[in-house]
Design an enzyme around this catalytic site. Structure first.
Site, PDB file in Angstrom:
ATOM      1  N   SER A   9     -12.887  23.710 -44.280  1.00 50.93           N
ATOM      2  CA  SER A   9     -14.066  22.866 -44.418  1.00 50.93           C
ATOM      3  C   SER A   9     -15.318  23.615 -43.970  1.00 50.93           C
ATOM      4  CB  SER A   9     -13.846  21.569 -43.627  1.00 50.93           C
ATOM      5  OG  SER A   9     -14.817  20.603 -43.952  1.00 50.93           O
TER       6      SER A   9
ATOM      7  N   ASP B 109      -9.988  15.094 -52.504  1.00 57.75           N
ATOM      8  CA  ASP B 109     -10.833  15.375 -51.345  1.00 57.75           C
ATOM      9  C   ASP B 109     -12.188  14.711 -51.566  1.00 57.75           C
ATOM     10  OD1 ASP B 109     -12.419  16.419 -49.319  1.00 57.75           O
ATOM     11  OD2 ASP B 109     -11.539  18.420 -49.442  1.00 57.75           O
TER      12      ASP B 109
ATOM     13  N   HIS C 271      -8.554  15.702 -47.649  1.00 56.69           N
ATOM     14  CA  HIS C 271      -9.344  16.840 -47.171  1.00 56.69           C
ATOM     15  C   HIS C 271      -8.532  17.866 -46.376  1.00 56.69           C
ATOM     16  CE1 HIS C 271     -12.837  19.106 -46.096  1.00 56.69           C
ATOM     17  NE2 HIS C 271     -12.782  18.786 -44.818  1.00 56.69           N
TER      18      HIS C 271
END
Length: 272
Positions: free
Chosen positions: A107, A214, A247
């Protein structure tokens, strides 16, 4: 659970906590780069998989995160964070000179790792990006257009289909559960542009992992950034997209498949 150690380094903006999952006679080094609002301690399972695969694992808590210094979740300049990660890499190399170094960024950590590869790519053997914040990410522009950033923390349900992951995240006192802060959002916007303009990573092998559900870092926007970072058809890019995954692919219900893809990639690119 694997043994862990903590080191305190002098970071660019204060004390920097670096977690270590040691291993006797490792064959490579793995440096984990965590995401926004969380901390490296959430990666114990990833570290365990890598340790069983032969890695000594290191992971810094970024400024304003986890056990490191700084106002919570304030990152004024990601270039400083990249420098802190480089200090953690130096710590790992001093403990195990001459070993290959693999970087794994998730991320926001994917943004940091991508910039690291642009600055220090010659020091890396491979780069792994999980749900990376690179390319076309609309959130910073949307937030900066508002007079005040709304108090809408990350939804635990957006992380994984495994409800235990969300529950642990919500209960974790080292996770930030408040709103994003304007200096950090501004730094995101600047660094997205910097990475876009910073050139590709040449022949460095890259593994891109992403869930196709996601909602925090949508797949199409990251694809643009990954393709630019790896130089398109000229780069060494391996792509794994997981149907239905959210995610945090390392914490998803199909994490065994994700870990198998990760170790298979490392078997290919890390010298034996």
């Amino acid at each position: 659970m694997a043994e862990t150690r903590e080191h305190t380094l002098t970071g660019t903006r204060g004390a920097l906590c670096v977690h270590e999952w040691p291993r006797d006679e490792p064959r490579y080094l793995a440096l984990l780069v965590h995401g926004y609002g969380e901390h490296a301690g959430r990666y114990a399972q990833v570290a365990g998989v890598l340790g069983a695969h032969g890695a000594a694992v290191f992971a810094p808590d970024h400024v304003g995160h986890g056990r490191s210094a700084g106002e919570r979740v304030v990152v004024e300049d990601f270039e400083d964070v990249v420098s802190d990660v480089h200090a953690a890499a130096d710590l790992a190399r001093a403990a195990h000179p001459g070993l290959p170094l693999v970087m794994i960024g998730h991320s926001m950590g994917g943004l940091i790792a991508a910039r690291y590869a642009q600055r220090y790519g010659s020091e890396l053997t491979a780069l792994v990006l999980s749900g990376p914040v690179i390319g076309e990410w609309e959130l910073p522009g949307r937030l900066l257009s508002l007079p005040e950033i709304p108090d809408t923390p990350i939804s635990p349900a957006a992380l994984s289909r495994d409800p235990e992951v969300g529950a642990a995240y919500a209960a974790d006192p080292l996770v930030w559960h408040g709103p994003m802060k304007r200096p950090t959002v501004e730094a995101f916007a600047r660094t997205l542009r910097t990475v876009d303009e910073g050139g590709d990573v040449g022949a460095l092998p890259v593994l891109w992992l992403h869930g196709d559900d996601d909602r925090l870092v949508p797949l199409p926007g990251s694809r643009t950034g990954v393709e630019r970072l790896t130089g398109g058809a000229d780069g060494d890019l391996t792509v794994r997209i997981y149907p239905g995954a959210r995610h945090e692919v390392f914490a998803e219900t199909d994490r065994d498949e994700v870990f198998a893809d990760l170790t298979a990639f490392l078997d290919r690119v890390v010298p034996h």
